[in-house]
Motif scaffolding. Structure first.
Motif, PDB file in Angstrom:
ATOM      1  N   PRO A 286       0.787  -1.368   0.122  1.00 18.87           N
ATOM      2  CA  PRO A 286       0.044   0.036   0.120  1.00 18.87           C
ATOM      3  C   PRO A 286       0.856   1.169   0.043  1.00 18.87           C
ATOM      4  O   PRO A 286       1.933   1.145   0.663  1.00 18.87           O
ATOM      5  N   GLY A 287       0.412   2.296  -0.615  1.00 19.80           N
ATOM      6  CA  GLY A 287       1.133   3.371  -0.592  1.00 19.80           C
ATOM      7  C   GLY A 287       1.211   4.129   0.738  1.00 19.80           C
ATOM      8  O   GLY A 287       0.583   3.878   1.666  1.00 19.80           O
ATOM      9  N   PRO A 288       2.387   4.947   0.769  1.00 24.35           N
ATOM     10  CA  PRO A 288       2.617   5.503   2.093  1.00 24.35           C
ATOM     11  C   PRO A 288       1.524   6.370   2.777  1.00 24.35           C
ATOM     12  O   PRO A 288       1.218   6.664   3.833  1.00 24.35           O
ATOM     13  N   ASP A 289       0.583   6.922   1.653  1.00 23.53           N
ATOM     14  CA  ASP A 289      -0.609   7.738   2.226  1.00 23.53           C
ATOM     15  C   ASP A 289      -1.788   6.796   2.302  1.00 23.53           C
ATOM     16  O   ASP A 289      -2.887   7.448   2.692  1.00 23.53           O
ATOM     17  N   ALA A 290      -1.984   5.676   2.202  1.00 20.40           N
ATOM     18  CA  ALA A 290      -2.902   4.634   2.278  1.00 20.40           C
ATOM     19  C   ALA A 290      -3.465   4.595   3.659  1.00 20.40           C
ATOM     20  O   ALA A 290      -2.838   4.641   4.764  1.00 20.40           O
ATOM     21  N   LYS A 291      -4.828   4.630   3.787  1.00 14.57           N
ATOM     22  CA  LYS A 291      -5.399   4.701   5.168  1.00 14.57           C
ATOM     23  C   LYS A 291      -6.547   3.938   5.322  1.00 14.57           C
ATOM     24  O   LYS A 291      -6.718   3.439   6.585  1.00 14.57           O
TER      25      LYS A 291
END
Length: 165
Positions: free
Chosen positions: A99-104
């Protein structure tokens, strides 16, 4: 193709999941006992080292012993696979998708709705894929069980895909 699920969205790699092959996966868990057992979070490397050390010590003290029940153990394992209720942790699949670093959030698409989970909670999800030795054909291909077992009696069903946001 309706049994194939994907993890898409804010990920480096789109992951394709085929629950039909998980019966052969060593990561499978028995859902009839999984939520009632106490689990220790341990380092896999440490567990492996201790198991190998114990085996080595036994061989040094007693010599190599081959279990006489190897055939019956294989038969029992085969019977268990054919009649058991199993799931698999979702965490390895999420980690492989990167998952991307900004995935929440994890969005679970079902046939009737979308359900959102915080990404931290999603790592604890267990994907149920068989009941009494049979694949989940009518309301599957997987059921979602929360890691704390709170929805064990009523898992999320009719899953068609996963999206990371």
């Amino acid at each position: 193709m309706e049994n194939i699920l994907t993890i898409t969205g804010n990920v480096k790699y789109t992951i394709t999941l085929d629950p039909g092959v998980w019966i052969f996966d060593d990561r499978r868990v028995d859902l009839t006992t999984y939520f009632s057992q106490t689990r220790e979070i341990t380092d896999a490397n440490e567990v492996y080292t201790k198991a190998v050390s114990k085996h080595w010590d036994r061989e040094i003290m007693e010599g190599a012993i081959y279990p006489p029940t190897l055939k019956t153990e294989k038969k029992f394992e085969k019977e268990k696979v054919l009649t058991g209720t199993f799931g698999i942790p979702f965490k390895p699949f999420l980690l492989n998708s990167e998952p991307g670093p900004d995935a929440k959030r994890l969005v679970v698409q079902t046939k009737s709705e979308e359900i959102e989970f915080p990404l931290d909670t999603a790592y604890d999800i267990i994907l149920g894929y068989s009941k009494d030795g049979k694949p989940l054909i009518t309301d599957g291909p997987v059921h979602i069980y929360l890691g704390d077992g709170s929805n064990q009696e009523n898992p999320i069903k009719d899953i068609i895909g996963f999206t990371i946001k």
